[in-house]
Design a protein around this motif. Structure first.
Motif, PDB file in Angstrom:
ATOM      1  N   GLY A 157       0.794  -1.225   0.000  1.00  0.00           N
ATOM      2  CA  GLY A 157       0.000   0.000   0.000  1.00  0.00           C
ATOM      3  C   GLY A 157       0.829   1.279   0.000  1.00  0.00           C
ATOM      4  O   GLY A 157       0.311   2.353  -0.323  1.00  0.00           O
ATOM      5  N   GLU A 158       2.112   1.162   0.356  1.00  0.00           N
ATOM      6  CA  GLU A 158       2.967   2.356   0.377  1.00  0.00           C
ATOM      7  C   GLU A 158       3.417   2.717  -1.029  1.00  0.00           C
ATOM      8  O   GLU A 158       3.408   1.894  -1.951  1.00  0.00           O
ATOM      9  N   THR A 183       3.079   3.267  -7.159  1.00  0.00           N
ATOM     10  CA  THR A 183       1.972   3.686  -6.297  1.00  0.00           C
ATOM     11  C   THR A 183       1.298   2.456  -5.696  1.00  0.00           C
ATOM     12  O   THR A 183       1.064   1.482  -6.396  1.00  0.00           O
ATOM     13  N   ALA A 184       1.008   2.532  -4.405  1.00  0.00           N
ATOM     14  CA  ALA A 184       0.289   1.451  -3.716  1.00  0.00           C
ATOM     15  C   ALA A 184       0.937   0.100  -3.993  1.00  0.00           C
ATOM     16  O   ALA A 184       0.327  -0.794  -4.593  1.00  0.00           O
ATOM     17  N   GLN A 234       2.458  -3.585  -4.089  1.00  0.00           N
ATOM     18  CA  GLN A 234       1.882  -4.882  -3.753  1.00  0.00           C
ATOM     19  C   GLN A 234       2.996  -5.921  -3.618  1.00  0.00           C
ATOM     20  O   GLN A 234       4.073  -5.749  -4.206  1.00  0.00           O
ATOM     21  N   PRO A 235       2.771  -7.002  -2.887  1.00  0.00           N
ATOM     22  CA  PRO A 235       3.810  -8.029  -2.737  1.00  0.00           C
ATOM     23  C   PRO A 235       4.344  -8.543  -4.073  1.00  0.00           C
ATOM     24  O   PRO A 235       5.505  -8.904  -4.192  1.00  0.00           O
ATOM     25  N   GLY A 236       3.498  -8.543  -5.099  1.00  0.00           N
ATOM     26  CA  GLY A 236       3.922  -8.984  -6.417  1.00  0.00           C
ATOM     27  C   GLY A 236       4.926  -8.052  -7.073  1.00  0.00           C
ATOM     28  O   GLY A 236       5.531  -8.412  -8.087  1.00  0.00           O
ATOM     29  N   ASP A 237       5.126  -6.864  -6.504  1.00  0.00           N
ATOM     30  CA  ASP A 237       6.117  -5.925  -7.030  1.00  0.00           C
ATOM     31  C   ASP A 237       7.524  -6.264  -6.539  1.00  0.00           C
ATOM     32  O   ASP A 237       8.498  -5.677  -7.013  1.00  0.00           O
ATOM     33  N   THR A 238       7.628  -7.168  -5.600  1.00  0.00           N
ATOM     34  CA  THR A 238       8.932  -7.555  -5.051  1.00  0.00           C
ATOM     35  C   THR A 238       9.858  -8.041  -6.159  1.00  0.00           C
ATOM     36  O   THR A 238       9.453  -8.799  -7.031  1.00  0.00           O
ATOM     37  N   GLY A 239      11.101  -7.566  -6.122  1.00  0.00           N
ATOM     38  CA  GLY A 239      12.077  -7.987  -7.128  1.00  0.00           C
ATOM     39  C   GLY A 239      13.235  -7.013  -7.182  1.00  0.00           C
ATOM     40  O   GLY A 239      13.304  -6.058  -6.418  1.00  0.00           O
ATOM     41  N   LEU A 240      14.150  -7.271  -8.119  1.00  0.00           N
ATOM     42  CA  LEU A 240      15.295  -6.396  -8.340  1.00  0.00           C
ATOM     43  C   LEU A 240      14.984  -5.518  -9.541  1.00  0.00           C
ATOM     44  O   LEU A 240      14.706  -6.024 -10.627  1.00  0.00           O
ATOM     45  N   TYR A 241      15.016  -4.220  -9.349  1.00  0.00           N
ATOM     46  CA  TYR A 241      14.722  -3.267 -10.419  1.00  0.00           C
ATOM     47  C   TYR A 241      16.042  -2.706 -10.943  1.00  0.00           C
ATOM     48  O   TYR A 241      16.831  -2.148 -10.184  1.00  0.00           O
ATOM     49  N   LEU A 242      16.245  -2.855 -12.231  1.00  0.00           N
ATOM     50  CA  LEU A 242      17.487  -2.450 -12.877  1.00  0.00           C
ATOM     51  C   LEU A 242      17.212  -1.379 -13.912  1.00  0.00           C
ATOM     52  O   LEU A 242      16.285  -1.513 -14.712  1.00  0.00           O
TER      53      LEU A 242
END
Lengths: 111, 119
Positions: free
Chosen positions: A16-17, A77-78, A80-88
């Motif tokens: 949510g953050e 925005t907002a 979610q757990p599915g956003d977890t990962g390494l962003y390159l």
């Protein structure tokens, strides 16, 4: 020498953050790309930006390319757990050349 | 499948042995790239093939590393006399040139990588 600097290196937030990841360089890039990588897999392309000042939106993700084409940001925005990962982030100094990658931002979103 | 494939997915070898890593790019992609990703590091460029042009080998860390691309398709990355510092995930990508109204650029598609461990 790292051409692209990403910050923060690690980020742990609750579902949510909102969050912003930064990608900075002293070099000018003809194009800049954002990838997301999950453990045991190769990076997956999220977006390509090519014009200074360009803003692209992908659902809850907003990507911005700096006016001078030296930096970029990714805003989620907002989360979610599915956003977890390494962003390159990765930039090409000229078309047809290999990409210069940042070290990545490791994002953990907890329920 | 239609994506980039790499083999083997995992390789454990002893120091001093030679290894060969294989990459099958997406059909029709003219460019092929090899990268190396060490723990906690970003992707390090190794070598780039574009069509029939001479490859860009500027990223190869030593003369123990070599790569070839046969028939403009499959590529093999060879590491001779492996050292422990060669342990990493080796990623292959292929790309298509996008010619848009705002300029041309490459969109790279990555394989799952080969995890190399040198004991």
């Amino acid at each position: 020498t790292q051409l692209l600097e990403q910050s923060p290196q690690f980020l742990s937030i609750q579902e949510g953050e909102n969050l912003t990841v930064y990608c900075n360089s002293s070099s000018v890039f003809s194009s800049l790309q954002w990838y997301r990588q999950e453990p045991g897999e190769g990076p997956v392309l999220l977006v390509t930006v090519v014009t200074g000042g360009e803003v692209k939106k992908l659902k809850r993700l907003t990507f911005q390319f700096g006016d001078a084409r030296k930096d970029s940001s990714l805003h989620i925005t907002a989360a979610q757990p599915g956003d977890t990962g390494l962003y390159l982030c990765a930039g090409a100094v000229a078309s047809g050349y290999a990409l210069n990658f940042g070290k990545g931002t490791s994002l953990l979103v907890t329920p | 499948g239609a994506g980039v494939s790499q083999s083997p997915s995992n390789k454990v070898t002893e120091k001093g042995k030679d290894v060969e890593l294989r990459c099958d790019p997406i059909s029709g992609h003219t460019a092929l790239y090899w990268y190396r990703q060490s723990l906690g590091q970003g992707l390090e460029f190794l070598i780039y093939f574009q069509g029939n042009s001479a490859p860009d080998k500027s990223g190869l860390p030593s003369d123990r590393f070599s790569a070839e691309r046969t028939g403009g398709s499959v590529s093999t990355l060879t590491i001779q006399r492996t050292q422990q510092e060669d342990s990493a995930v080796y990623l292959c990508a292929s790309s298509l040139r996008i010619r848009g109204s705002r300029g041309s650029y490459n969109e790279q598609f990555f394989g799952p990588g080969t995890r190399l461990t040198v004991l």
